[in-house]
Scaffold this motif. Sequence first.
Motif, PDB file in Angstrom:
ATOM      1  N   HIS A 197       0.543  -1.134   0.135  1.00  0.00           N
ATOM      2  CA  HIS A 197      -0.727  -0.267   0.022  1.00  0.00           C
ATOM      3  C   HIS A 197       0.585   1.475  -0.266  1.00  0.00           C
ATOM      4  N   LEU A 232      -4.078   1.024  -5.843  1.00  0.00           N
ATOM      5  CA  LEU A 232      -5.452   0.365  -5.938  1.00  0.00           C
ATOM      6  C   LEU A 232      -6.179   0.134  -7.167  1.00  0.00           C
ATOM      7  N   VAL A 298      -7.504  -2.344   1.839  1.00  0.00           N
ATOM      8  CA  VAL A 298      -6.428  -2.058   2.591  1.00  0.00           C
ATOM      9  C   VAL A 298      -6.121  -1.994   3.508  1.00  0.00           C
ATOM     10  N   VAL A 303      -2.680  -3.497   0.056  1.00  0.00           N
ATOM     11  CA  VAL A 303      -3.797  -3.599  -0.472  1.00  0.00           C
ATOM     12  C   VAL A 303      -3.811  -4.631  -0.908  1.00  0.00           C
TER      13      VAL A 303
END
Length: 326
Positions: A197, A232, A298, A303
């Motif tokens: 992430h 994402l 998340v 992610v």
Amino acid sequence: MSGRREEPTLLGAVLPGGVRWAEETEAGEPTAVPETGTSAGVPDAGGGASTRVPGAGTPTLVPEARGGPSTRVPEPNPSTRVPKAGEAPGLPEAGASTRVPRPRAEPAPLWLFAEEEALMARAVSGRRLEFAAGRRCAHRALAELGVAAGPLLRGRRGAPAWPVGTVGSITHCAGYRGAAVARSAHLLALGIDAEPHAPLPSGVREAVVFGPEEARLRELAARCPDIAWDRLLFSAKESVYKAWSGYGGDRLGFEDAEVHPYPRPYPRAAGRFVARLLVPAPAGPYPLPRVLPGRWLVREGLVLTAVAVPRPVPPPPYRTAPKEHL
């Protein structure tokens, strides 16, 4: 058991009912963001080979082995042997995260059938460990689904050749690996992806984001600035590609699917997305829909995204009204 926990695991939070999964996380493994053109630990269609995050000008998802971050697994038990085809290796329970301790030295891969180990005979050590970790999760998930143990070899474009009657996907990145499987009687296609992430490296965003996606990402960033929306979106397109490839599709570029994420209300960093295919879907007895449903999450510095396309329910056979007998 998978799918029956009050607090779902990472994959369990993005997968629908009927899907079995297995995943592992590694404590202390860094999730550094690679520079443009270097490996980001992005898996291939369904797992099996690493796919790098492309640099600008290379917007095509190509499932070829290009290395990737080294994934460490625990020291093997000296009594552990490589199982033969048809013999179940003593696999841990599926559907729950497994915390894997970091070993002092890099061991040989675990849980590989002889035929699977032969696929990695010429691979570097890091790639062998990455491959073994993904296959280990896949075997656990298949066992949870009730599929007899056997080698998971390569199919089209290097993706795993899943057993007849099943669909599946594998993913791995720094500190995480997972696999998901389902019966093909329930799903047409399945794709999962895990990413660190963090925002995409400089120059990569332009190769991934197209058309109205840019305005949508700016709107989402203003509403939820703590989410790396470009990463994402990249992960969602990877999941779309894996589902597409598993169904029988060929090349699919980043520009060939338009993804729109939808967040859930605070505080849960999770939600859904839809992916609209901009190219004709592969031919099949049940055509792949032009709009694919997906979920994202998340959590724990990762992610995760998933695309699960349900198989259409055929209409009941037409019946005429019974005739009255005079």
